[in-house]
Scaffold this active site. Structure first.
Site, mmCIF file in Angstrom:
data_model
loop_
_atom_site.group_PDB
_atom_site.id
_atom_site.type_symbol
_atom_site.label_atom_id
_atom_site.label_comp_id
_atom_site.label_asym_id
_atom_site.label_seq_id
_atom_site.Cartn_x
_atom_site.Cartn_y
_atom_site.Cartn_z
ATOM 1 N N CYS A 187 -2.270 -0.474 7.535
ATOM 2 C CA CYS A 187 -1.425 0.721 7.426
ATOM 3 C C CYS A 187 -1.431 1.524 8.722
ATOM 4 O O CYS A 187 -0.390 2.019 9.148
ATOM 5 C CB CYS A 187 -1.880 1.569 6.247
ATOM 6 S SG CYS A 187 -1.589 0.741 4.652
ATOM 7 N N GLU A 240 0.988 3.825 1.863
ATOM 8 C CA GLU A 240 1.483 4.220 3.183
ATOM 9 C C GLU A 240 2.665 3.362 3.619
ATOM 10 O O GLU A 240 3.651 3.865 4.154
ATOM 11 C CB GLU A 240 0.378 4.106 4.243
ATOM 12 C CG GLU A 240 -0.850 4.929 3.953
ATOM 13 C CD GLU A 240 -1.956 4.136 3.255
ATOM 14 O OE1 GLU A 240 -1.680 3.478 2.227
ATOM 15 O OE2 GLU A 240 -3.099 4.187 3.729
ATOM 16 N N HIS A 262 0.858 -1.188 0.000
ATOM 17 C CA HIS A 262 0.000 0.000 0.000
ATOM 18 C C HIS A 262 0.895 1.240 0.000
ATOM 19 O O HIS A 262 2.052 1.192 0.433
ATOM 20 C CB HIS A 262 -0.895 0.030 1.240
ATOM 21 C CG HIS A 262 -1.984 -0.985 1.214
ATOM 22 N ND1 HIS A 262 -3.068 -0.911 2.054
ATOM 23 C CD2 HIS A 262 -2.183 -2.095 0.455
ATOM 24 C CE1 HIS A 262 -3.878 -1.933 1.821
ATOM 25 N NE2 HIS A 262 -3.356 -2.662 0.861
ATOM 26 N N CYS A 295 -6.120 1.983 6.001
ATOM 27 C CA CYS A 295 -6.759 0.748 6.469
ATOM 28 C C CYS A 295 -6.103 0.340 7.795
ATOM 29 O O CYS A 295 -5.138 0.967 8.250
ATOM 30 C CB CYS A 295 -6.586 -0.348 5.424
ATOM 31 S SG CYS A 295 -4.881 -0.939 5.243
#
Length: 156
Positions: free
Chosen positions: A87, A56, A54, A84
């Site tokens: 993260c 992040e 992801h 999410c």
């Protein structure tokens, strides 16, 4: 607030890179105490075959390498979509001071939309959360990406 807009614009630029690669358009940057971008990332789970890739996570990894430290105290992470749980957990472990996001994520947001991990009293670290920075721009990028994906699926 002006700095928030500048750094969120940079995250949006990275989100556009993700879209160009066929990834969900999410971008993130990590900024140190001096206001310098030290980490960048955009969604890449499809191209990397990695469910943890992801925006992040990639930005946190980049920043940690720059600082040669897995802790990022005093740093702020800017991301175009509400993080999410995975993260958010990584951000807590990194000891970020602040997290700034653009669009809320009503399906998996962990900064208040579904759950707020940063407000969980039982956890040993908390970060300041600011949402809604350039929310229209961030949301429009996501909406247009998914609309285009749906129209391709309908034609196929």
């Amino acid at each position: 607030m002006t700095d928030d807009l500048i750094f969120m614009e940079e995250a949006l630029s990275l989100a556009r890179e993700a879209a160009a690669c066929g990834e969900v358009p999410v971008g993130a940057v990590v900024v140190d105490r001096q206001g310098t971008v030290i980490g960048r990332g955009f969604n890449q789970p499809i191209v990397r075959h990695d469910p943890t890739a992801h925006a992040e996570i990639l930005a946190l990894r980049d920043a940690a390498q720059q600082l040669t430290n897995y802790r990022l105290p005093g740093c702020t992470l800017y991301v175009t979509l509400e993080p999410c749980a995975m993260c958010a957990g990584a951000m807590l472990h990194a000891r970020l001071a602040r997290v700034v996001f653009g669009a809320a994520d009503p399906k998996s947001g962990a900064c208040g939309s579904v759950i707020n991990l940063f407000a969980e009293d039982r956890l040993n670290h908390h970060a300041e959360i600011s949402g809604g920075i350039l929310t229209n721009e961030c949301g429009a990028l996501l909406s247009s990406f998914f609309a285009a994906r749906r129209s391709r699926t309908a034609v196929a």
